[in-house]
Design an enzyme around this catalytic site. Sequence first.
Site, mmCIF file in Angstrom:
data_model
loop_
_atom_site.group_PDB
_atom_site.id
_atom_site.type_symbol
_atom_site.label_atom_id
_atom_site.label_comp_id
_atom_site.label_asym_id
_atom_site.label_seq_id
_atom_site.Cartn_x
_atom_site.Cartn_y
_atom_site.Cartn_z
ATOM 1 N N ASP A 291 75.173 63.342 29.904
ATOM 2 C CA ASP A 291 75.460 64.901 29.401
ATOM 3 C C ASP A 291 74.131 65.715 29.549
ATOM 4 O O ASP A 291 73.078 65.198 29.926
ATOM 5 C CB ASP A 291 75.842 64.852 27.921
ATOM 6 C CG ASP A 291 76.753 65.934 27.521
ATOM 7 O OD1 ASP A 291 76.772 67.004 28.422
ATOM 8 O OD2 ASP A 291 77.380 66.002 26.592
ATOM 9 N N TRP A 292 74.290 67.025 29.515
ATOM 10 C CA TRP A 292 73.211 67.976 29.571
ATOM 11 C C TRP A 292 71.762 67.509 28.740
ATOM 12 O O TRP A 292 71.921 67.502 27.706
ATOM 13 C CB TRP A 292 73.621 69.257 29.128
ATOM 14 C CG TRP A 292 72.879 70.641 29.519
ATOM 15 C CD1 TRP A 292 71.683 70.782 29.071
ATOM 16 C CD2 TRP A 292 73.132 71.520 30.591
ATOM 17 N NE1 TRP A 292 71.379 72.298 29.516
ATOM 18 C CE2 TRP A 292 72.140 72.694 30.470
ATOM 19 C CE3 TRP A 292 74.321 71.616 31.445
ATOM 20 C CZ2 TRP A 292 72.274 73.402 31.322
ATOM 21 C CZ3 TRP A 292 74.086 72.652 32.339
ATOM 22 C CH2 TRP A 292 73.344 73.812 32.331
#
Length: 732
Positions: A291-292
């Site tokens: 994820d980011w």
Amino acid sequence: MHSSLKFTFTFLAVALVAASCSSDDIVYKDASAPVEKRVEDLLKRMTLEEKLLQLNQYTLGMNNIENNLGEAVREIPAEIGSLIYFGDDAILRNKMQHRAMEESRLGIPILFGHDVIHGYRTIFPVPLAQACSWNPELVRQGCAVAAQESYSCGVDWTFSPMVDIARDPRWGRVMEGYGEDPYAASVYCQAAVRGYQGDDLGAENTIAACLKHYVGYGASEAGRDYVPAEISDQTLWDTYLPPFEAGVKAGAATLMSAFHNISGTPASGNHYILTEVLKDKWGHDGFVVSDWDAVVQLKNQGMAADDKEAAEIAFNAGIEMDMVDDLYKKYIPQLLEEGKVKMSQVDEAVRRVLRIKFRLGLFDKPYIEEKPESERYLLPESLDLAERLATESMVLLKNDDGLLPLDIRSRIALIGPLSSVRRDHNGNWYGRGKETDVIPFNEGIAEEFSGRLTVAEGCDFEGDDRSGFARAVAAARESDVAVVCIGHKSRWSGENCSRSTIEIPQIQLDLVRAIKATGTKVVLLVSCGRPVDLHLFEPEADAILLTWHPGTMAGRAVAGILSGRSNPSGKLAITFPYTTGQIPIYYNRRNSGRRGTQGIYKDITSNPMYQFGYGLSYSTFEYGPLTLSSENVSRNGSLQASVTVTNTSSRDGQETVHWFICDPVSRITRPVKELKYFEKQLIPAGESRTFTFDIEPMRDLGFVDRTGRRYLDSGEYHIIVGTQQATITVTD
Ligand code: NOJ
């Protein structure tokens, strides 16, 4: 030697070896060659830098306009593996792709990703609402429309479906998933994967799916986003992993690792889930994207001392692609030299990324046809589908004395903060949805009803301004019915949208009470992205329709239910607590050691406001007796349970039958009931339909232990449907 010099040297050496490969037969460019051969051929030609770039995802951020191609976008290497792409037409995408294909040495196409969560331009209800339709085929079709629209704008890969089981509605992301039940989430997950990916990932209008957030993100403590979760191995296996396993079985191309820490081991540094379970046990051959910033966040979580160690941990755990924090490219060369990462691991990671690019057909058809907007999205059939899914997602919670449907000539007072808004109907994570596309409630109702419609909002979502109350009260007095549109703003749900309470602000309750005091009948339309506390609203309303955030066709879907053009058929896929204090509350909890008044709340009821599976229809359905093809079944045998349901009303209606099982005595204790199958059928007025649950003992009665091993005990099990229960015996 200085490390960057060493890196350059290694690079040159590998580049020379790579360049020395024969160029006569370029297998990877041959569309007729098998994917695995193409992957291996390309891999052997790549330098280390080229390989590492494939493991990186960059973002265009706000530089998403065509003119920027000469500026910020230029800084993005042509060899980049993937871009999170925020544009909405194919032009910029094609220009970027031309750079990759023509300016990079090997011409490896970029993979363009986008958060297409519940539609791209045609916006469908939020996924939690979709789950209440109990119609996975509609969900599949919705995802197929999202794939077609986004594909035609240049998207190859969506970060969806989110299949996190969520039992805490304070968590803002509860709206993005399919509710609290592992089986239902598994069925919807497979429907979504099939919708996005179709039968052939390489076909037009299909995009790669990404199961997220792997795994257990919905268990974040106290409903707060990003924080740690306490998940036992048993719960991991019996509750949080099943939808992911189902998605992998359905062929999901990718997964996204979650942000949170699972009982001491952050999900993005978790070798057990990312490698031992996903790759070794389930045999997933696509790739995992972090994820980011999830890789760099391993530092904040206390697992990595610095960026380099974060890269080492995440990569070794099994994350192949690093979303935006750029650590793999920076540190893997050094980690290789230090022996902390092996070249074979780099190759395997690149192999997985390339495999998906080949399967998507990107090498053979890298560019997207630049079509006019009218051919790309909001097609009439897509809007029809959006209306149908919105209609089937809505849940009728109360309908005293059959107040609904309303007479088409009714004089309606439309009141409340959601009467005329557009944006909030799109919910959060609305892709490229535009509020101007949305049909608001006032427009949908005005078009549907021939009587007078008076709109008087009365108040905003929150605050203390009651100056609009008088006009709303007057409108209610002069009308046959007051339709009061209350709930949450769309931005109160979604990522980083945790709330300490699931209440609807007091001013809205005061407004409803003021309207009720007029004596005019009250219909509540409740819009939200999470279960909300309705216990004080319920007594003030004659009818309550839960609309969720319904998407583009909001007004038309609501109007159809209010008028009776549509018959509501949604049922809750998540429990509605009585108050915030009951959280977590979900139907499939385990039994307590004490019964009766022991262990219940002493200040409020311990029952939820509305239970999982609850929802009314304008039709009335009567269930016949539950019948079994046999009362005994051997471990490898099969058995059918059936029930005939009759529509005793004069209105055609759809009914969903939920089949639960219960294993009353087991060495690993099990939930009080477990959903194992569901089916929705249209039953014409006065007719009957039979619903059948084909029971396969290991699949439907078996359980998993804390290592993920599935087992089946012999003995008695209950089959539950509606209010009926039957006992079957599994024999050795
Ligand atoms: C963070 C979110 O957690 C994830 O769901 C999303 O896909 C990525 N950002 C990319 O936008």
